[in-house]
Design an enzyme around this catalytic site. Structure first.
Site, PDB file in Angstrom:
ATOM      1  N   LYS A  21     -88.280  -5.125  65.668  1.00 36.92           N
ATOM      2  CA  LYS A  21     -87.509  -6.182  66.322  1.00 36.92           C
ATOM      3  C   LYS A  21     -87.335  -5.896  67.798  1.00 36.92           C
ATOM      4  CE  LYS A  21     -84.804  -7.595  62.260  1.00 36.92           C
ATOM      5  NZ  LYS A  21     -83.483  -7.574  61.597  1.00 36.92           N
TER       6      LYS A  21
ATOM      7  N   GLN B 241     -77.852  -4.960  60.918  1.00 38.18           N
ATOM      8  CA  GLN B 241     -78.851  -4.878  59.860  1.00 38.18           C
ATOM      9  C   GLN B 241     -78.189  -4.664  58.505  1.00 38.18           C
ATOM     10  OE1 GLN B 241     -82.158  -5.317  60.396  1.00 38.18           O
ATOM     11  NE2 GLN B 241     -82.620  -5.112  58.227  1.00 38.18           N
TER      12      GLN B 241
ATOM     13  N   ASP C 117     -77.988 -14.025  63.401  1.00 38.43           N
ATOM     14  CA  ASP C 117     -78.401 -14.062  61.995  1.00 38.43           C
ATOM     15  C   ASP C 117     -77.892 -15.326  61.303  1.00 38.43           C
ATOM     16  OD1 ASP C 117     -80.159 -12.419  60.744  1.00 38.43           O
ATOM     17  OD2 ASP C 117     -78.721 -10.891  60.159  1.00 38.43           O
TER      18      ASP C 117
END
Length: 313
Positions: free
Chosen positions: A78, A122, A145
């Site tokens: 990422k 995460q 997200d």
């Protein structure tokens, strides 16, 4: 807030039972890797335009708690992709022993940092940390997200908001392949907050007639055989067989499982029995190379959206 309609790739409006199959009678493979590459290139150009206009470089902070090797590789990828689009990347690799209070303090600092426009924690988190509490601690404008209660609520109401990356990637692929989705029957197998529920809501907002199947659904194959669009996100490899699929349907396989092969190696497989399904479906995503690359591309897209929010665009 994120508008799932932009940027779009040009595609004709088509009916899922009228085209898509190759001369060999098998369904076309939806190349998510190529689509993600094009989308990322578009984002890089827009980042440059945004910087020229506002003097702001979008910044993404990624937080990883623990030392899971697979998560570390994913997080570093990422960061690499973020740099390639001209955005700033801020990595926070925290030990497994990090307390919930320490993590919340970090998120508070990132919320107040003007260089940070997107924050991603995460998942999964260690068991001693409440993932829901952490997710909702992120400023909704920086929740790239799209998993916090504010953005989830906006999506459920049909309002603009930051949309979870994987469902958004699935939607962009479907639009590219089918054009308008209005009036099509869609089935989402899997009812998670991460993929299944937001995916169903996105399809509903597109004008689809949507069903969701989960562990208590009595006859999932019967529901699947009626679906023009089938999105599968369960984590159970090979769950969906070829005889579950309506001829001419479009199949999006979100699942990914690593299995051993001969010689001590491994390979990735999805939730759909790919070879069986391809003989019935008009279009299907492979695993790997389908939905996976779209998730990171949409994360970058959401980060640019968050920066635009900050700049008042």
């Amino acid at each position: 807030m994120t508008d799932p309609s932009a940027p779009q790739m040009t595609a004709p409006v088509s009916h899922p039972e009228q085209d898509g199959r190759g001369q060999d009678g098998r369904g076309q493979i939806i190349d998510g890797k190529a689509f993600a590459r094009n989308l990322t290139a578009t984002i890089a150009r827009e980042v440059e335009i945004f910087h020229d206009r506002h003097g702001i470089t979008p910044g993404l902070a990624v937080v990883l708690v623990g030392n899971d090797p697979a998560s570390e590789v994913y997080v570093r990828n990422k960061a690499l992709q973020t740099h390639r689009t001209g955005m700033l990347s801020f990595m926070h690799m925290l030990p497994e022993s990090t307390s919930q209070a320490q993590l919340l303090n970090l998120i508070d600092r990132l919320n107040r940092d003007p260089e940070i426009h997107g924050i991603l924690v995460q998942l999964p988190l260690p068991k001693h940390i409440d993932a829901t509490l952490v997710t909702n601690a992120i400023d909704p404008r920086k929740d790239v997200d799209g998993l916090g209660e504010v953005n989830a609520g906006r999506l459920s109401l049909g309002l603009e908001g930051i949309v979870p990356c994987t469902p958004l990637g699935c939607l962009l692929l479907l639009r590219h392949e089918l054009g308008s989705l209005r009036g099509l029957d869609a089935l989402v197998i899997g009812a998670s907050n991460l993929v299944g529920k937001p995916m169903a809501q996105l399809l509903l907002n597109e004008g689809c007639t949507v069903s969701i199947a989960h562990i208590d659904t009595r006859d999932t194959p019967a529901l699947a055989r009626r679906a023009d669009i089938l999105v599968v996100a369960t984590g159970h490899r090979g769950l969906v067989r070829g005889d579950w699929i309506k001829p001419g349907a479009t199949v999006i396989d979100v699942g990914i499982t690593r299995i051993p092969t001969e010689g001590g190696k491994t390979r990735l497989v999805g939730d759909v029995a790919f070879d069986e399904a391809r003989h019935v479906a008009a279009r299907i995503t492979p695993v790997p190379g389908g939905v996976g690359p779209m998730t990171i591309a949409c994360l970058l897209r959401n980060t640019l959206t968050a920066a635009r929010l900050c700049a008042g665009d």
